[in-house]
Each structure stands twice: as C-alpha cells, then as structure tokens.
Scaffold this motif. Structure first.
Motif, PDB file in Angstrom:
ATOM      1  N   TYR A  88     -64.283  30.802  18.080  1.00  0.00           N
ATOM      2  CA  TYR A  88     -64.519  29.371  18.243  1.00  0.00           C
ATOM      3  C   TYR A  88     -63.862  28.627  17.087  1.00  0.00           C
ATOM      4  O   TYR A  88     -63.700  29.164  15.999  1.00  0.00           O
ATOM      5  CB  TYR A  88     -66.016  29.052  18.188  1.00  0.00           C
ATOM      6  CG  TYR A  88     -66.860  29.619  19.299  1.00  0.00           C
ATOM      7  CD1 TYR A  88     -67.453  30.876  19.173  1.00  0.00           C
ATOM      8  CD2 TYR A  88     -67.090  28.889  20.464  1.00  0.00           C
ATOM      9  CE1 TYR A  88     -68.245  31.388  20.186  1.00  0.00           C
ATOM     10  CE2 TYR A  88     -67.889  29.400  21.480  1.00  0.00           C
ATOM     11  CZ  TYR A  88     -68.460  30.646  21.334  1.00  0.00           C
ATOM     12  OH  TYR A  88     -69.255  31.152  22.336  1.00  0.00           O
ATOM     13  N   TYR A 126     -61.959  34.686  24.222  1.00  0.00           N
ATOM     14  CA  TYR A 126     -63.056  35.628  24.179  1.00  0.00           C
ATOM     15  C   TYR A 126     -62.606  36.962  24.779  1.00  0.00           C
ATOM     16  O   TYR A 126     -61.585  37.049  25.462  1.00  0.00           O
ATOM     17  CB  TYR A 126     -64.293  35.081  24.900  1.00  0.00           C
ATOM     18  CG  TYR A 126     -64.200  35.083  26.403  1.00  0.00           C
ATOM     19  CD1 TYR A 126     -63.470  34.101  27.056  1.00  0.00           C
ATOM     20  CD2 TYR A 126     -64.862  36.033  27.174  1.00  0.00           C
ATOM     21  CE1 TYR A 126     -63.375  34.082  28.434  1.00  0.00           C
ATOM     22  CE2 TYR A 126     -64.780  36.018  28.547  1.00  0.00           C
ATOM     23  CZ  TYR A 126     -64.039  35.043  29.174  1.00  0.00           C
ATOM     24  OH  TYR A 126     -63.951  35.017  30.535  1.00  0.00           O
ATOM     25  N   ARG A 182     -67.857  33.826  33.118  1.00  0.00           N
ATOM     26  CA  ARG A 182     -67.604  33.863  31.691  1.00  0.00           C
ATOM     27  C   ARG A 182     -68.886  33.642  30.896  1.00  0.00           C
ATOM     28  O   ARG A 182     -69.566  32.645  31.058  1.00  0.00           O
ATOM     29  CB  ARG A 182     -66.591  32.791  31.326  1.00  0.00           C
ATOM     30  CG  ARG A 182     -66.122  32.888  29.890  1.00  0.00           C
ATOM     31  CD  ARG A 182     -65.005  31.920  29.641  1.00  0.00           C
ATOM     32  NE  ARG A 182     -65.471  30.580  29.434  1.00  0.00           N
ATOM     33  CZ  ARG A 182     -64.667  29.535  29.383  1.00  0.00           C
ATOM     34  NH1 ARG A 182     -63.367  29.680  29.583  1.00  0.00           N
ATOM     35  NH2 ARG A 182     -65.149  28.335  29.167  1.00  0.00           N
ATOM     36  N   ARG A 183     -69.164  34.584  30.030  1.00  0.00           N
ATOM     37  CA  ARG A 183     -70.386  34.516  29.245  1.00  0.00           C
ATOM     38  C   ARG A 183     -70.114  33.998  27.844  1.00  0.00           C
ATOM     39  O   ARG A 183     -70.340  34.686  26.867  1.00  0.00           O
ATOM     40  CB  ARG A 183     -71.023  35.915  29.187  1.00  0.00           C
ATOM     41  CG  ARG A 183     -71.632  36.329  30.502  1.00  0.00           C
ATOM     42  CD  ARG A 183     -72.750  35.407  30.846  1.00  0.00           C
ATOM     43  NE  ARG A 183     -73.665  35.917  31.829  1.00  0.00           N
ATOM     44  CZ  ARG A 183     -74.893  35.449  31.996  1.00  0.00           C
ATOM     45  NH1 ARG A 183     -75.340  34.490  31.241  1.00  0.00           N
ATOM     46  NH2 ARG A 183     -75.662  35.961  32.922  1.00  0.00           N
ATOM     47  N   ALA A 184     -69.611  32.787  27.774  1.00  0.00           N
ATOM     48  CA  ALA A 184     -69.363  32.176  26.474  1.00  0.00           C
ATOM     49  C   ALA A 184     -70.148  30.873  26.391  1.00  0.00           C
ATOM     50  O   ALA A 184     -70.388  30.213  27.395  1.00  0.00           O
ATOM     51  CB  ALA A 184     -67.876  31.911  26.292  1.00  0.00           C
ATOM     52  N   LEU A 185     -70.548  30.528  25.194  1.00  0.00           N
ATOM     53  CA  LEU A 185     -71.355  29.336  24.987  1.00  0.00           C
ATOM     54  C   LEU A 185     -70.517  28.067  25.085  1.00  0.00           C
ATOM     55  O   LEU A 185     -69.390  28.026  24.596  1.00  0.00           O
ATOM     56  CB  LEU A 185     -72.009  29.388  23.611  1.00  0.00           C
ATOM     57  CG  LEU A 185     -73.126  30.420  23.426  1.00  0.00           C
ATOM     58  CD1 LEU A 185     -73.410  30.625  21.952  1.00  0.00           C
ATOM     59  CD2 LEU A 185     -74.384  29.970  24.143  1.00  0.00           C
ATOM     60  N   PHE A 197     -79.791  27.095  24.863  1.00  0.00           N
ATOM     61  CA  PHE A 197     -80.109  27.578  23.526  1.00  0.00           C
ATOM     62  C   PHE A 197     -80.044  26.420  22.533  1.00  0.00           C
ATOM     63  O   PHE A 197     -79.348  25.437  22.751  1.00  0.00           O
ATOM     64  CB  PHE A 197     -79.078  28.617  23.055  1.00  0.00           C
ATOM     65  CG  PHE A 197     -78.909  29.801  23.952  1.00  0.00           C
ATOM     66  CD1 PHE A 197     -78.082  29.746  25.064  1.00  0.00           C
ATOM     67  CD2 PHE A 197     -79.564  30.981  23.677  1.00  0.00           C
ATOM     68  CE1 PHE A 197     -77.907  30.844  25.889  1.00  0.00           C
ATOM     69  CE2 PHE A 197     -79.392  32.093  24.496  1.00  0.00           C
ATOM     70  CZ  PHE A 197     -78.568  32.023  25.593  1.00  0.00           C
ATOM     71  N   TYR A 206     -65.944  36.720  20.504  1.00  0.00           N
ATOM     72  CA  TYR A 206     -65.498  35.349  20.768  1.00  0.00           C
ATOM     73  C   TYR A 206     -64.863  34.749  19.512  1.00  0.00           C
ATOM     74  O   TYR A 206     -65.264  35.077  18.397  1.00  0.00           O
ATOM     75  CB  TYR A 206     -66.698  34.467  21.144  1.00  0.00           C
ATOM     76  CG  TYR A 206     -67.611  35.053  22.183  1.00  0.00           C
ATOM     77  CD1 TYR A 206     -68.609  35.962  21.816  1.00  0.00           C
ATOM     78  CD2 TYR A 206     -67.504  34.697  23.524  1.00  0.00           C
ATOM     79  CE1 TYR A 206     -69.457  36.501  22.774  1.00  0.00           C
ATOM     80  CE2 TYR A 206     -68.357  35.239  24.471  1.00  0.00           C
ATOM     81  CZ  TYR A 206     -69.324  36.141  24.083  1.00  0.00           C
ATOM     82  OH  TYR A 206     -70.162  36.675  25.029  1.00  0.00           O
ATOM     83  N   GLN A 259     -75.652  35.239  20.815  1.00  0.00           N
ATOM     84  CA  GLN A 259     -74.425  35.471  20.068  1.00  0.00           C
ATOM     85  C   GLN A 259     -74.722  35.441  18.584  1.00  0.00           C
ATOM     86  O   GLN A 259     -75.496  34.614  18.103  1.00  0.00           O
ATOM     87  CB  GLN A 259     -73.379  34.421  20.434  1.00  0.00           C
ATOM     88  CG  GLN A 259     -72.878  34.583  21.862  1.00  0.00           C
ATOM     89  CD  GLN A 259     -71.694  33.719  22.194  1.00  0.00           C
ATOM     90  OE1 GLN A 259     -71.023  33.165  21.316  1.00  0.00           O
ATOM     91  NE2 GLN A 259     -71.403  33.586  23.473  1.00  0.00           N
ATOM     92  N   ILE A 313     -75.087  28.628  28.473  1.00  0.00           N
ATOM     93  CA  ILE A 313     -74.255  29.730  28.937  1.00  0.00           C
ATOM     94  C   ILE A 313     -74.484  29.873  30.427  1.00  0.00           C
ATOM     95  O   ILE A 313     -75.614  29.758  30.898  1.00  0.00           O
ATOM     96  CB  ILE A 313     -74.576  31.020  28.161  1.00  0.00           C
ATOM     97  CG1 ILE A 313     -73.431  32.030  28.253  1.00  0.00           C
ATOM     98  CG2 ILE A 313     -75.874  31.642  28.587  1.00  0.00           C
ATOM     99  CD1 ILE A 313     -73.534  33.129  27.235  1.00  0.00           C
TER     100      ILE A 313
END
Lengths: 110, 114
Positions: free
Chosen positions: B35, B48, A95-98, A34, B33, B103, A90
């Motif tokens: 950050y 998260y 784990r679906r975190a950026l 992204f 989440y 997101q 991602i």
C-alpha cells in the motif's frame, strides 16, 4: 466499486468526552468492516472488526447495513486514544485486499 | 517472531532513479500486499499477492512492479522514480483463510523523490 468515506479529517475532544468517528461505505455485496489505528510512530494495527462484535480499549462499532455505516464509538475518551483511525472494508469474494477510508485524526486534549 | 519487516526505513531518490523496497513476513501467511499512504487519501493498494507465485494489480499500480520471491518475501520495485511517488509505503500480510482476514502491517518505508 467499493468505497469507504470518513468525513472528518480531524476530531478534537476533551478527555472524558464521548467520541464518535464516522464511517460510511458503499459496496454491492456484504463486506467485512474493520477499524485500524495508527499511534504516533507506530505501525498500523487492527483495532476491531465487525464480525467479532467485541469492545477493544473501550471502543465499539456497530455495522448498520441500512445506513451503510460503521461508526466507531467510545463513551469516555482518554489522552492515549489520540491517533489516526482508518475504517476499512474487505469484500467476501474475489480480491481480499482492504479498501481504506482517508482516515480521521483523533486528538484528545487534557 | 518479528511479524512483517520492511527495508529500508527511509530513502531519498532523484527523479529517474530506481530502487526496490523489501518486505518479509515470518507468520507463514499466504497473502501479501503493498500500500501507499498519502495525506488525505488513506492507504491505497498498489499490488497484492494472494499466494506464492501470483501477483495482481491494485488500485494504483502504475510505475511499480512486484515480485513474490517466495512465501516469505514480497518486493516492490520503482523502475524510474517520479516525484508523484513520494509517499509512505506499507507492506502487509494476511493468512486470508477461513474467517481470518486480519492484515498485519510493517513499519513502513518513507520515500522522497526529488
């Protein structure tokens, strides 16, 4: 471990010049990539994603799996493109975190 | 439809003080989440929550705790603030289902610890 590298902290161009913001990644699987943008005093927002292959505000980005790159390009920069740009990935499982790169500030001068 | 909201917008703490950053989303998203954004380092994941009732550590969890109060709300707590926690904190949410992993971010909380 996954990693996103944006080698340029600042990119300064003149209005009408082409722009290329570099992004390289390392990831053992097949990630989703992204580009996020943060204009002055605004929240972070999605610019584009590689799976949709779209052009947003004249920007495009092609995923090059061989070079593990996802550079952001625009043929003619506009002053309103001045912002902070973040490349992110991602993972497709787990784990679906950026995971973000450190960001590149694009400055378009008149 | 406000999206993702965060409170407060700004906060100054003394070393050792505690505080809770609040985050809420009205998009019926499963995942949320936290950050932190530091100059030259981009955004790094603190914690998260993949779904209501679950939380997991991210890249930089030390010094923080979280609570997923319900599907809408996800709070971040600093029990004993340290100057190294001076940062801008962003909450985000995502549907995280099907092919949609976009997101959505809140406006951020700028925290200074002196």
């Amino acid at each position: 471990a996954q990693r996103v590298t944006q080698p340029e902290k600042l990119l300064s161009v003149f209005k009408g010049a082409p722009v290329e913001l570099k992004c390289n990644y390392s990831y053992s699987g097949s990630p989703e990539l992204f580009w996020y943008v943060q204009y002055s005093r605004q929240r972070l927002q999605l610019l584009l994603r590689h799976i949709s292959r779209e052009s947003i505000k004249g920007f495009t980005a092609d995923l090059n799996k061989g070079e593990t790159s996802f550079h952001l390009k625009k043929p003619f920069a506009q002053e309103e493109d001045s912002a902070m740009y973040y490349c992110a990935l991602i993972q497709r499982t787990g784990r679906r975190a950026l995971t973000f790169g450190s960001g590149t500030r694009l400055q378009v001068q008149p | 439809n406000a999206g993702v909201t965060q409170t407060p917008k700004f906060q100054v703490l003394k070393t050792g003080q505690s505080m809770t950053l609040q985050c809420a989303q009205d998009m019926n998203h499963n995942s949320m989440y936290w950050y932190r954004q530091d100059p030259g380092m981009g955004l790094r994941l603190i914690y998260y929550s993949a779904s209501e009732g679950t939380t997991d550590k991210g890249e930089v969890p030390n010094g923080y705790n979280v609570s997923r109060l319900n599907k809408r709300e996800f709070s971040l707590r600093l029990e004993s603030a340290a100057p190294s926690q001076t940062s801008v904190y962003f909450c985000a949410s995502s549907a995280a289902s099907g092919s949609s992993y976009e997101q959505y971010f809140g406006p951020g909380t700028r925290l200074t610890v002196t």
